[in-house]
Motif scaffolding. Structure first.
Motif, PDB file in Angstrom:
ATOM      1  N   TYR A  77       0.840  -1.201   0.000  1.00  0.00           N
ATOM      2  CA  TYR A  77       0.000   0.000   0.000  1.00  0.00           C
ATOM      3  C   TYR A  77       0.878   1.255   0.000  1.00  0.00           C
ATOM      4  O   TYR A  77       0.564   2.242  -0.652  1.00  0.00           O
ATOM      5  CB  TYR A  77      -0.906   0.024   1.232  1.00  0.00           C
ATOM      6  N   ALA A  78       1.981   1.230   0.746  1.00  0.00           N
ATOM      7  CA  ALA A  78       2.876   2.389   0.811  1.00  0.00           C
ATOM      8  C   ALA A  78       3.477   2.684  -0.562  1.00  0.00           C
ATOM      9  O   ALA A  78       3.544   3.843  -0.997  1.00  0.00           O
ATOM     10  CB  ALA A  78       3.969   2.164   1.853  1.00  0.00           C
ATOM     11  N   GLY A  79       3.917   1.640  -1.268  1.00  0.00           N
ATOM     12  CA  GLY A  79       4.466   1.820  -2.606  1.00  0.00           C
ATOM     13  C   GLY A  79       3.420   2.268  -3.608  1.00  0.00           C
ATOM     14  O   GLY A  79       3.695   3.084  -4.497  1.00  0.00           O
ATOM     15  N   LEU A  80       2.196   1.754  -3.467  1.00  0.00           N
ATOM     16  CA  LEU A  80       1.106   2.200  -4.342  1.00  0.00           C
ATOM     17  C   LEU A  80       0.829   3.685  -4.118  1.00  0.00           C
ATOM     18  O   LEU A  80       0.608   4.436  -5.068  1.00  0.00           O
ATOM     19  CB  LEU A  80      -0.155   1.366  -4.094  1.00  0.00           C
ATOM     20  N   GLN A  81       0.848   4.108  -2.857  1.00  0.00           N
ATOM     21  CA  GLN A  81       0.640   5.528  -2.561  1.00  0.00           C
ATOM     22  C   GLN A  81       1.759   6.374  -3.168  1.00  0.00           C
ATOM     23  O   GLN A  81       1.502   7.463  -3.696  1.00  0.00           O
ATOM     24  CB  GLN A  81       0.545   5.761  -1.049  1.00  0.00           C
ATOM     25  N   GLN A  82       2.995   5.868  -3.147  1.00  0.00           N
ATOM     26  CA  GLN A  82       4.107   6.601  -3.783  1.00  0.00           C
ATOM     27  C   GLN A  82       3.864   6.747  -5.285  1.00  0.00           C
ATOM     28  O   GLN A  82       4.082   7.830  -5.847  1.00  0.00           O
ATOM     29  CB  GLN A  82       5.432   5.875  -3.547  1.00  0.00           C
ATOM     30  N   LEU A  83       3.423   5.670  -5.932  1.00  0.00           N
ATOM     31  CA  LEU A  83       3.096   5.744  -7.369  1.00  0.00           C
ATOM     32  C   LEU A  83       2.000   6.768  -7.619  1.00  0.00           C
ATOM     33  O   LEU A  83       2.071   7.561  -8.559  1.00  0.00           O
ATOM     34  CB  LEU A  83       2.627   4.388  -7.894  1.00  0.00           C
ATOM     35  N   TRP A  84       0.974   6.729  -6.796  1.00  0.00           N
ATOM     36  CA  TRP A  84      -0.157   7.641  -6.927  1.00  0.00           C
ATOM     37  C   TRP A  84       0.321   9.090  -6.804  1.00  0.00           C
ATOM     38  O   TRP A  84      -0.037   9.943  -7.616  1.00  0.00           O
ATOM     39  CB  TRP A  84      -1.192   7.306  -5.866  1.00  0.00           C
ATOM     40  N   THR A  85       1.148   9.350  -5.811  1.00  0.00           N
ATOM     41  CA  THR A  85       1.654  10.710  -5.591  1.00  0.00           C
ATOM     42  C   THR A  85       2.491  11.173  -6.782  1.00  0.00           C
ATOM     43  O   THR A  85       2.384  12.325  -7.217  1.00  0.00           O
ATOM     44  CB  THR A  85       2.493  10.758  -4.294  1.00  0.00           C
ATOM     45  N   GLU A  86       3.289  10.266  -7.340  1.00  0.00           N
ATOM     46  CA  GLU A  86       4.158  10.623  -8.459  1.00  0.00           C
ATOM     47  C   GLU A  86       3.422  10.760  -9.783  1.00  0.00           C
ATOM     48  O   GLU A  86       3.670  11.692 -10.547  1.00  0.00           O
ATOM     49  CB  GLU A  86       5.265   9.569  -8.599  1.00  0.00           C
ATOM     50  N   VAL A 123      -3.296   5.910   2.434  1.00  0.00           N
ATOM     51  CA  VAL A 123      -3.743   5.819   1.042  1.00  0.00           C
ATOM     52  C   VAL A 123      -4.747   6.928   0.732  1.00  0.00           C
ATOM     53  O   VAL A 123      -5.665   7.187   1.512  1.00  0.00           O
ATOM     54  CB  VAL A 123      -4.359   4.418   0.792  1.00  0.00           C
ATOM     55  N   THR A 124      -4.574   7.574  -0.422  1.00  0.00           N
ATOM     56  CA  THR A 124      -5.507   8.622  -0.850  1.00  0.00           C
ATOM     57  C   THR A 124      -6.189   8.297  -2.177  1.00  0.00           C
ATOM     58  O   THR A 124      -7.049   9.057  -2.623  1.00  0.00           O
ATOM     59  CB  THR A 124      -4.783   9.984  -0.971  1.00  0.00           C
ATOM     60  N   PHE A 125      -5.819   7.186  -2.827  1.00  0.00           N
ATOM     61  CA  PHE A 125      -6.478   6.803  -4.081  1.00  0.00           C
ATOM     62  C   PHE A 125      -7.751   6.021  -3.757  1.00  0.00           C
ATOM     63  O   PHE A 125      -7.922   5.526  -2.640  1.00  0.00           O
ATOM     64  CB  PHE A 125      -5.535   6.002  -4.992  1.00  0.00           C
ATOM     65  N   PRO A 126      -8.671   5.901  -4.712  1.00  0.00           N
ATOM     66  CA  PRO A 126      -9.953   5.231  -4.464  1.00  0.00           C
ATOM     67  C   PRO A 126      -9.807   3.750  -4.111  1.00  0.00           C
ATOM     68  O   PRO A 126      -8.944   3.046  -4.638  1.00  0.00           O
ATOM     69  CB  PRO A 126     -10.705   5.388  -5.787  1.00  0.00           C
ATOM     70  N   ILE A 127     -10.689   3.315  -3.225  1.00  0.00           N
ATOM     71  CA  ILE A 127     -10.750   1.917  -2.813  1.00  0.00           C
ATOM     72  C   ILE A 127     -12.190   1.446  -2.987  1.00  0.00           C
ATOM     73  O   ILE A 127     -13.127   2.128  -2.582  1.00  0.00           O
ATOM     74  CB  ILE A 127     -10.310   1.745  -1.345  1.00  0.00           C
ATOM     75  N   THR A 128     -12.342   0.274  -3.572  1.00  0.00           N
ATOM     76  CA  THR A 128     -13.678  -0.281  -3.772  1.00  0.00           C
ATOM     77  C   THR A 128     -14.122  -1.027  -2.519  1.00  0.00           C
ATOM     78  O   THR A 128     -13.328  -1.281  -1.623  1.00  0.00           O
ATOM     79  CB  THR A 128     -13.700  -1.263  -4.960  1.00  0.00           C
ATOM     80  N   ALA A 129     -15.373  -1.393  -2.511  1.00  0.00           N
ATOM     81  CA  ALA A 129     -15.863  -2.340  -1.511  1.00  0.00           C
ATOM     82  C   ALA A 129     -15.219  -3.693  -1.805  1.00  0.00           C
ATOM     83  O   ALA A 129     -14.710  -3.933  -2.908  1.00  0.00           O
ATOM     84  CB  ALA A 129     -17.389  -2.442  -1.590  1.00  0.00           C
ATOM     85  N   LYS A 130     -15.223  -4.569  -0.839  1.00  0.00           N
ATOM     86  CA  LYS A 130     -14.634  -5.895  -1.018  1.00  0.00           C
ATOM     87  C   LYS A 130     -15.316  -6.595  -2.200  1.00  0.00           C
ATOM     88  O   LYS A 130     -16.537  -6.524  -2.347  1.00  0.00           O
ATOM     89  CB  LYS A 130     -14.792  -6.704   0.266  1.00  0.00           C
TER      90      LYS A 130
END
Length: 195
Positions: A77-86, A123-130
């Motif tokens: 999740y941390a790496g995904l957030q880095q991608l999102w930020t970049e 995390v600040t990108f969208p997350i779906t329901a399960k």
């Protein structure tokens, strides 16, 4: 006059369940008279109860990742957030799809998922329901993705699909590939620079 493409699209939409289809955004012609469904024809229920319609992001590359809160890969999740930020300022869309399909590692509800993704990893990108991401009961997007890339279906949590501007899968990355891996960043850069 009957529009055969529209009838075919509506028939496919009915067969795929919750997905919604729009003939203008969900189809691209690969040959005269033949239409292909794109990712833009699908939607997910969001973690907050609203809808995430992929058609709202038509023309933008998207990274869609099936996630889990209790997995050894959860720190991604941390790496995904880095991608999102970049890459989000350049046009990348990213969506996390929590799933309990692998090892029962997403057993909780929306508040548990929210706690892990938002409170623990920021995390600040969208997350779906399960959602279910494999097998006959998979979410329609994942059934479509399996048909689009049959040799690149999720085998575990944090499998990553990269969609190009045309709404088709351009790359798929296994769970073990870290979000900040050069291969993913290069593929995102390529997708963003594509016309």
């Amino acid at each position: 006059m009957i529009d055969r493409r529209r009838i075919l699209t509506l028939t496919l939409a009915a067969g795929l369940g919750r997905a919604t289809f729009s003939p203008t955004s969900a189809e691209t012609s690969s040959a005269p008279g033949i239409s292909r469904i794109t990712a833009y024809g699908f939607s997910f229920a969001a973690l907050d109860g609203k809808d995430i319609r992929l058609s709202d992001f038509a023309g933008r590359p998207m990274l869609i990742v099936n996630t889990a809160s209790l997995c050894g890969y959860t720190p991604q999740y941390a790496g995904l957030q880095q991608l999102w930020t970049e890459f989000q300022p350049q046009g990348l869309m990213m969506i996390a799809v929590p799933s309990n399909d692998f090892g029962g590692q997403e057993p909780g509800g929306a508040s548990d998922i929210d706690q892990t993704a938002h409170a623990q990893y920021g995390v600040t990108f969208p997350i779906t329901a399960k959602a279910v991401v494999r097998g006959p009961n998979a979410h329609p997007f994942y059934r479509w993705a399996a048909a689009e890339r049959p040799k690149a279906v999720p085998a575990w949590n944090f499998h990553k699909y990269l969609l190009g501007r045309d709404g088709h899968i351009t790359d798929a990355f296994a769970s073990a590939v870290e979000p900040t891996d050069t291969r993913i960043k290069t593929a995102i850069g390529r997708a963003l620079s594509a016309a």
